[in-house]
Write a protein that holds these residues in place. Structure first.
Motif, PDB file in Angstrom:
ATOM      1  N   MET A   1       0.664  -0.887   0.156  1.00 30.32           N
ATOM      2  CA  MET A   1       0.107  -0.037  -0.125  1.00 30.32           C
ATOM      3  C   MET A   1       0.914   1.228   0.105  1.00 30.32           C
ATOM      4  SD  MET A   1      -2.865  -0.774   2.827  1.00 30.32           S
ATOM      5  CE  MET A   1      -3.727  -2.465   2.552  1.00 30.32           C
ATOM      6  N   LEU A   2       0.494   2.224  -0.716  1.00 27.16           N
ATOM      7  CA  LEU A   2       0.878   3.601  -0.767  1.00 27.16           C
ATOM      8  C   LEU A   2       0.159   4.652  -0.531  1.00 27.16           C
ATOM      9  CD1 LEU A   2       3.568   5.103  -1.122  1.00 27.16           C
ATOM     10  CD2 LEU A   2       3.357   4.998  -3.732  1.00 27.16           C
ATOM     11  N   TYR A   3       0.260   5.148   0.490  1.00 24.95           N
ATOM     12  CA  TYR A   3      -0.818   6.408   0.686  1.00 24.95           C
ATOM     13  C   TYR A   3      -0.104   7.714   1.103  1.00 24.95           C
ATOM     14  CZ  TYR A   3      -4.766   3.156   1.866  1.00 24.95           C
ATOM     15  OH  TYR A   3      -5.793   2.153   1.948  1.00 24.95           O
ATOM     16  N   LEU A   4      -0.197   8.639  -0.095  1.00 20.83           N
ATOM     17  CA  LEU A   4       0.054   9.838  -0.212  1.00 20.83           C
ATOM     18  C   LEU A   4      -0.752  10.761  -0.357  1.00 20.83           C
ATOM     19  CD1 LEU A   4       3.746   9.216  -1.591  1.00 20.83           C
ATOM     20  CD2 LEU A   4       3.393   9.759   0.808  1.00 20.83           C
ATOM     21  N   SER A   5      -2.221  10.685   0.286  1.00 22.60           N
ATOM     22  CA  SER A   5      -3.307  11.508  -0.120  1.00 22.60           C
ATOM     23  C   SER A   5      -3.131  12.752   0.677  1.00 22.60           C
ATOM     24  CB  SER A   5      -4.743  10.898   0.130  1.00 22.60           C
ATOM     25  OG  SER A   5      -4.309   9.683  -0.612  1.00 22.60           O
ATOM     26  N   GLU A   6      -3.620  13.832   0.372  1.00 26.35           N
ATOM     27  CA  GLU A   6      -3.860  15.098   1.109  1.00 26.35           C
ATOM     28  C   GLU A   6      -2.411  15.614   1.845  1.00 26.35           C
ATOM     29  OE1 GLU A   6      -6.802  14.368   3.911  1.00 26.35           O
ATOM     30  OE2 GLU A   6      -8.301  13.943   2.422  1.00 26.35           O
ATOM     31  N   ASN A   7      -1.512  15.777   0.856  1.00 23.72           N
ATOM     32  CA  ASN A   7      -0.257  16.444   1.296  1.00 23.72           C
ATOM     33  C   ASN A   7       0.332  17.331   0.393  1.00 23.72           C
ATOM     34  OD1 ASN A   7       1.033  14.456   3.522  1.00 23.72           O
ATOM     35  ND2 ASN A   7       0.284  12.985   1.975  1.00 23.72           N
ATOM     36  N   MET A   8      -0.544  17.991  -0.611  1.00 24.19           N
ATOM     37  CA  MET A   8      -0.110  19.054  -1.289  1.00 24.19           C
ATOM     38  C   MET A   8       1.123  18.892  -2.013  1.00 24.19           C
ATOM     39  SD  MET A   8      -2.503  21.407  -0.893  1.00 24.19           S
ATOM     40  CE  MET A   8      -1.775  22.685  -1.530  1.00 24.19           C
ATOM     41  N   LEU A   9       1.160  17.564  -2.660  1.00 25.30           N
ATOM     42  CA  LEU A   9       2.126  17.292  -3.393  1.00 25.30           C
ATOM     43  C   LEU A   9       2.187  17.775  -5.100  1.00 25.30           C
ATOM     44  CD1 LEU A   9       2.326  13.241  -2.941  1.00 25.30           C
ATOM     45  CD2 LEU A   9       3.910  15.005  -2.009  1.00 25.30           C
ATOM     46  N   THR A  10       2.968  18.184  -5.452  1.00 22.10           N
ATOM     47  CA  THR A  10       3.015  18.931  -6.478  1.00 22.10           C
ATOM     48  C   THR A  10       3.438  18.177  -7.917  1.00 22.10           C
ATOM     49  OG1 THR A  10       5.005  20.015  -6.352  1.00 22.10           O
ATOM     50  CG2 THR A  10       2.974  21.199  -5.433  1.00 22.10           C
ATOM     51  N   SER A  11       3.871  16.972  -7.876  1.00 21.92           N
ATOM     52  CA  SER A  11       4.380  16.118  -9.255  1.00 21.92           C
ATOM     53  C   SER A  11       4.064  14.715  -8.605  1.00 21.92           C
ATOM     54  CB  SER A  11       5.842  16.476  -9.312  1.00 21.92           C
ATOM     55  OG  SER A  11       6.745  16.050  -8.444  1.00 21.92           O
ATOM     56  N   LEU A  12       4.167  13.833  -9.811  1.00 20.03           N
ATOM     57  CA  LEU A  12       3.884  12.503  -9.731  1.00 20.03           C
ATOM     58  C   LEU A  12       5.402  11.915 -10.458  1.00 20.03           C
ATOM     59  CD1 LEU A  12       0.233  11.358 -10.880  1.00 20.03           C
ATOM     60  CD2 LEU A  12       1.316  11.078  -8.614  1.00 20.03           C
ATOM     61  N   PRO A  13       6.092  11.304  -9.686  1.00 20.07           N
ATOM     62  CA  PRO A  13       7.316  10.738 -10.059  1.00 20.07           C
ATOM     63  C   PRO A  13       7.145   9.304 -11.037  1.00 20.07           C
ATOM     64  CG  PRO A  13       7.252  10.214  -7.887  1.00 20.07           C
ATOM     65  CD  PRO A  13       6.380  11.132  -7.995  1.00 20.07           C
ATOM     66  N   SER A  14       7.623   9.387 -12.101  1.00 18.35           N
ATOM     67  CA  SER A  14       7.654   8.389 -13.079  1.00 18.35           C
ATOM     68  C   SER A  14       7.910   6.896 -12.429  1.00 18.35           C
ATOM     69  CB  SER A  14       8.256   8.589 -14.317  1.00 18.35           C
ATOM     70  OG  SER A  14       9.631   8.828 -14.128  1.00 18.35           O
ATOM     71  N   GLU A  15       8.910   7.162 -11.438  1.00 17.13           N
ATOM     72  CA  GLU A  15       9.427   5.831 -10.780  1.00 17.13           C
ATOM     73  C   GLU A  15       8.379   5.248 -10.162  1.00 17.13           C
ATOM     74  OE1 GLU A  15      12.738   8.642 -11.925  1.00 17.13           O
ATOM     75  OE2 GLU A  15      10.868   9.016 -10.553  1.00 17.13           O
ATOM     76  N   LEU A  16       7.406   5.797  -9.613  1.00 15.94           N
ATOM     77  CA  LEU A  16       6.294   4.978  -9.169  1.00 15.94           C
ATOM     78  C   LEU A  16       5.825   3.617  -9.758  1.00 15.94           C
ATOM     79  CD1 LEU A  16       3.531   7.633  -8.086  1.00 15.94           C
ATOM     80  CD2 LEU A  16       5.146   6.252  -6.605  1.00 15.94           C
ATOM     81  N   GLY A  17       6.134   3.633 -11.370  1.00 15.74           N
ATOM     82  CA  GLY A  17       5.767   2.466 -11.978  1.00 15.74           C
ATOM     83  C   GLY A  17       6.654   1.363 -11.891  1.00 15.74           C
ATOM     84  N   ASN A  18       7.618   1.698 -11.234  1.00 20.35           N
ATOM     85  CA  ASN A  18       8.914   0.482 -10.840  1.00 20.35           C
ATOM     86  C   ASN A  18       8.463  -0.150  -9.585  1.00 20.35           C
ATOM     87  OD1 ASN A  18      10.511   1.376 -12.910  1.00 20.35           O
ATOM     88  ND2 ASN A  18      11.642   3.003 -11.555  1.00 20.35           N
ATOM     89  N   MET A  19       7.189   0.202  -8.814  1.00 26.74           N
ATOM     90  CA  MET A  19       6.798  -0.438  -7.641  1.00 26.74           C
ATOM     91  C   MET A  19       5.989  -1.594  -8.209  1.00 26.74           C
ATOM     92  SD  MET A  19       6.314   2.656  -5.206  1.00 26.74           S
ATOM     93  CE  MET A  19       6.515   1.765  -3.706  1.00 26.74           C
ATOM     94  N   ARG A  20       6.601  -2.653  -8.954  1.00 26.69           N
ATOM     95  CA  ARG A  20       5.739  -3.549  -9.556  1.00 26.69           C
ATOM     96  C   ARG A  20       5.008  -4.614  -8.771  1.00 26.69           C
ATOM     97  NH1 ARG A  20       6.607  -2.957 -15.279  1.00 26.69           N
ATOM     98  NH2 ARG A  20       8.326  -1.299 -15.390  1.00 26.69           N
TER      99      ARG A  20
END
Length: 198
Positions: free
Chosen positions: A1-20
Motif C-alpha cells: 500500500m502507498l498512501y500519499l493523499s492530502e499532502n499538497m504534492l505537486t508532481s508524480l514521479p515516473s519511478e512509481l511505475g517501478n513498484m511492480r
C-alpha cells in the motif's frame, strides 16, 4: 500500500511505475499535482484495488498504458481533475473491475470508446458525468447488466438515440435516482447538427 493523499504534492514521479510488486492501494488523491499521469504507471499491473488520483489537479490525457492494470477489482478514481483528450480504449482491458470506475468532472472529449462495454463485471459507481463526451452512445455499454446502483453519464454532449440496450439497464438499478444519463445530453438530436447551422 502507498498512501500519499492530502499532502499538497505537486508532481508524480515516473519511478512509481517501478513498484511492480504493489497489489493494493496507490492513493494520491486530494493533492495539488501539476502535470500529467506518467505512462510508467502502467507498470503497476499487479494492483487489484485502489488506483486513486482524484481531486489532484492532474492535466493532460490518460495514458493508454493504464490499460495494463487489468486485475483491478475496484477503484479507478480519476475524477475531479483537469484531464482532457480521449478516454483510451485500452481501459476496456480493466475487465475485472466491479466498483468505482470514476472519470467524472474532467474535460474529456471525442466519443466514448465502445471497449468500455467489456467492463461487464461492474456492479456500482460508474461515473463519467460532467465531461464533454460527444457522438452516439455505444450500444456495448448495455453489456453492463450487473450494474445495480450509481450509473451517471449526465452533462456530456451525447446525441442521436439512446440505445435500447443501455436504457434496459434501468430495470436493474435499485433506485431511479441512481440512473442519470439523459440529463444534460442531446439524445434525440442529429449528431453534428450544430455544425450544419449557418
Amino acid at each position: 500500500m502507498l498512501y500519499l493523499s492530502e499532502n499538497m504534492l505537486t508532481s508524480l514521479p515516473s519511478e512509481l511505475g517501478n513498484m511492480r510488486k504493489l497489489t493494493e492501494d496507490v492513493r494520491f488523491h486530494n493533492n495539488a499535482i501539476k502535470g500529467s499521469i506518467p505512462t510508467q504507471l502502467g507498470g503497476l499491473s499487479k494492483l487489484t484495488s485502489g488506483f486513486a488520483f482524484h481531486s489532484s489537479m492532474l492535466t493532460g490525457s490518460i495514458p493508454s498504458q493504464l490499460g495494463q492494470i487489468s486485475h483491478l477489482r475496484k477503484a479507478v478514481l480519476l475524477g475531479g481533475n483537469s484531464l482532457s483528450g480521449c478516454i483510451p480504449s485500452e481501459l476496456g482491458n480493466m475487465d475485472s473491475i466491479e466498483y468505482q470506475f470514476e472519470l467524472y468532472s474532467n474535460f474529456f472529449s471525442s466519443t466514448l470508446p465502445s471497449q468500455l462495454g467489456r467492463l461487464d463485471e461492474m456492479l456500482s459507481e460508474f461515473y463519467l458525468d460532467s465531461n464533454s463526451l460527444t457522438g452516439t452512445f455505444p450500444t456495448q455499454i448495455g453489456r453492463l447488466a450487473k450494474m445495480s446502483e450509481f450509473f451517471d453519464f449526465n452533462k456530456n454532449q451525447f446525441c442521436s438515440d439512446l440505445p435500447t440496450e443501455v436504457a434496459a439497464l434501468t430495470s436493474n438499478l435499485e433506485n431511479s435516482n441512481e440512473w442519470n444519463i439523459v440529463g444534460g445530453n442531446s439524445f434525440g438530436t442529429v449528431c453534428g447538427a450544430y455544425n450544419a447551422w449557418p
